[in-house]
Design a protein around this motif. Structure first.
Motif: not given
Length: 190
Positions: A177-190
């Protein structure tokens, strides 16, 4: 990877594979030595099939200095990813030991601190980004998961994609749950 890196990788797989054939009294100190030198290596050996470990051992034997880390097939790619991860985890372990072993109390600022001297400073600077960038990507505290997150970011992989290359299977460690959004899809910038 340099010739020295390649030698280190070959030595790691040689020692990990040798653990299987050791008597219990030899095995315990050998396990500790492997875990100290290559943090995460025992997890790799535990979670990856013996066939995959044999393929990785063979891939390690075939490494040539100066070749790119990526490409060369799944075993070779896993070997080079694990090599990078061992160094990241070792940096973190060093800091945790210096701070009494409590990783949640170690800021990323210490991981990329400029007060480290000489070759260690240069090595860490090559492995880790600036504190502000790292904090934005992976959070403020040094923890093993952060090493996986940073390696995923460096390789433009999702965390699940990195784990698939490292472990050749999916598992409960893939997403939290606490993983950053980009780690689910690397095309999403962090």
């Amino acid at each position: 990877m340099s010739a020295r890196d390649n030698d280190e990788v070959r030595e790691k797989y040689k020692r990990v594979v040798a653990l299987e054939r050791m008597a219990e009294e030899e095995r315990r100190p050998a396990l500790r030595a492997v875990a100290r030198r290559w943090p995460g290596a025992l997890r790799e050996a535990e979670l990856v099939s013996p066939e995959a470990m044999a393929a990785r051992t063979e891939a390690a034997r075939g490494l040539v200095a100066g070749e790119p880390r990526r490409g060369g097939g799944a075993p070779r790619e896993a070997v080079t990813l694990w090599h990078a991860l061992h160094h990241l985890l070792r940096d973190q372990r060093t800091l945790r030991l210096e701070s009494g072993g409590r990783s949640e109390e170690v800021s990323v600022d210490r991981l990329v601190a400029q007060d480290v001297e000489g070759a260690e400073r240069e090595d860490r600077a090559r492995r880790w980004p600036g504190a502000q960038h790292l904090r934005a990507l992976t959070g403020a505290n040094v923890r093993p998961r952060q090493a996986y997150l940073w390696l995923a970011a460096q390789t433009s992989l999702s965390l699940a994609g990195l784990h698939a290359k490292l472990f050749r299977r999916a598992g409960r460690w893939d997403l939290r749950d606490d993983d950053p959004p980009w780690s689910r899809d690397p095309s999403v910038s962090g």
